[in-house]
Design an enzyme around this catalytic site. Structure first.
Site, PDB file in Angstrom:
ATOM      1  N   CYS A 134      35.906 -46.740   6.156  1.00  0.00           N
ATOM      2  CA  CYS A 134      35.980 -45.318   5.830  1.00  0.00           C
ATOM      3  C   CYS A 134      35.613 -45.081   4.365  1.00  0.00           C
ATOM      4  O   CYS A 134      36.446 -45.252   3.474  1.00  0.00           O
ATOM      5  CB  CYS A 134      37.388 -44.791   6.114  1.00  0.00           C
ATOM      6  SG  CYS A 134      37.579 -43.074   5.627  1.00  0.00           S
ATOM      7  N   CYS A 137      37.629 -42.431   2.567  1.00  0.00           N
ATOM      8  CA  CYS A 137      39.011 -42.821   2.231  1.00  0.00           C
ATOM      9  C   CYS A 137      39.013 -43.733   1.003  1.00  0.00           C
ATOM     10  O   CYS A 137      39.866 -43.618   0.132  1.00  0.00           O
ATOM     11  CB  CYS A 137      39.674 -43.604   3.360  1.00  0.00           C
ATOM     12  SG  CYS A 137      39.437 -42.933   4.983  1.00  0.00           S
ATOM     13  N   ASP A 138      38.070 -44.676   0.966  1.00  0.00           N
ATOM     14  CA  ASP A 138      38.162 -45.767  -0.007  1.00  0.00           C
ATOM     15  C   ASP A 138      37.071 -45.762  -1.073  1.00  0.00           C
ATOM     16  O   ASP A 138      37.120 -46.577  -1.994  1.00  0.00           O
ATOM     17  CB  ASP A 138      38.132 -47.118   0.739  1.00  0.00           C
ATOM     18  CG  ASP A 138      39.293 -47.234   1.720  1.00  0.00           C
ATOM     19  OD1 ASP A 138      40.380 -46.723   1.391  1.00  0.00           O
ATOM     20  OD2 ASP A 138      39.104 -47.800   2.802  1.00  0.00           O
TER      21      ASP A 138
END
Ligand code: NDP
Length: 311
Positions: A134, A137-138
């Site tokens: 992701c 997300c990261d």
């Protein structure tokens, strides 16, 4: 045991849309949100192809809106993960991860899909230490760093472009000699000066002392000119597609060889089990769009209403 008229499992566009329609039809639906409340769109950036938002809308905001809309019209949205179902006799029984059982006259399964991994042991070894599925997300952790993204579809290109806005360099590892992504996405990717596409490359493994420091690559695997080399990267992102979240239901609902539900008829949402319906990506190997998922959630709720009123 609590008994409800309509239980909706999943909280992506399909689940929330089913919740909106079922609530407005006085079915008092309960929506079980699942592992990832809001579904896959909570991991995307701007969505430009969902009608009604001429300037686009962020994935998390769109899902928050859908959730709130479902609640506003009367859906009971609850956290929880379904761990078992019994679709043998009506009312059907659904068990949650906290042990709670709920019985339901109708069930709409809209559990979506989860990111796929290559299956390398290094993906597990470096989980949370440089391996991610992701980018939104990261990606933040890779500012001004070098990352690799695996895949050649729309997701991979989208993730590569997003990461290019943060990282200093992005390698896109593509196993074929071409991208599968849409033309617009291909152009955006190939014209991004920070992205280097490595066509005909496969990943053999990862290396690093305390986290990912690089990837073992092979170019033109199996060919006479096959070349193996190591590429230093700080992060390794998977974007090779998704697996439908259908395992819990397989005893009762038919799936194809890749795990997608096969609907019982051409409605696309009815199953062979009366009163159990499927909606969204978990039943859609072809389109997998937010708008098509929302549409099938609507259809499933309308079918649930028809089924109940015919009883
Ligand atoms: P896709 O199935 O379209 O693409 C998967 C990619 O990963 C392919 O390039 C595939 O290679 C590659 N791949 C699969 N397995 C491996 C493996 N073991 N090793 C290396 N590479 C592998 O998945 P996406 O998630 O990209 O897209 C799913 C659907 O969602 C599509 O219909 C897409 O159009 C849509 N989508 C739309 C977006 C938008 O409109 N904004 C954004 C994101 C997705 P190969 O080509 O060789 O099979």
């Amino acid at each position: 045991m609590e008994r409800v008229k309509c239980l909706i499992i999943g909280s992506g566009p399909a689940g929330y849309t089913a919740g909106i329609y079922a609530a407005r039809a006085n079915l008092s639906p309960v929506v079980i949100e699942g592992i990832q409340p809001g579904g896959q769109l909570t991991q995307t950036t701007v969505i430009e192809n969902f009608p009604g938002f001429p300037k686009g809308i962020s994935g998390p905001e769109l899902m928050d809106n859908m959730r709130q809309q479902a609640i506003n019209v009367g859906a009971d949205v609850r956290s929880g993960v379904v761990t078992a179902v019994d679709f043998e006799t009506v009312p059907y029984v659904v068990t949650l991860d906290n042990g709670t059982e709920i019985s339901a006259d109708t069930v709409i399964v809209a559990t979506g899909a989860a990111a796929k991994y290559l299956g390398l042991s290094d993906e597990t070894k470096y989980a949370g230490m440089g391996v991610s599925a992701c980018a939104t997300c990261d990606g933040f952790f890779y500012r001004k760093k070098v990352v690799a993204v695996v895949g050649g579809g729309d997701t991979a290109c989208e993730e590569a472009n997003y990461l290019a806005s943060l990282a200093s360099k992005v390698y896109l590892i593509v196993r074929k000699p071409y991208l599968r992504a849409s033309k617009a996405m291909q152009d955006r990717t190939l014209n991004n000066p920070k992205i280097e596409v490595l066509f005909e490359h496969n990943t053999l493994g990862l290396y690093g002392e305390n986290g990912v420091e690089g990837v073992h690559l092979v170019k033109r695997m199996g060919e006479a000119d096959e070349t193996r080399y190591d590429l230093p990267v700080d992060g390794f992102f998977l974007a090779i597609g998704h697996k439908p979240n259908s395992d819990v239901f397989k005893k009762y609902l038919k799936t194809d060889e890749t795990g997608y539900f096969v609907p019982g008829d051409d409605s696309g949402v009815r199953t062979a089990v009366p009163g159990v319906f499927v909606a969204g990506d978990v039943a859609d190997p072809h389109y997998r769009q937010a708008i098509t998922a929302a549409a099938s959630g609507c259809k499933a709720a309308l079918e649930a209403e028809r089924y109940l009123s015919s009883k």
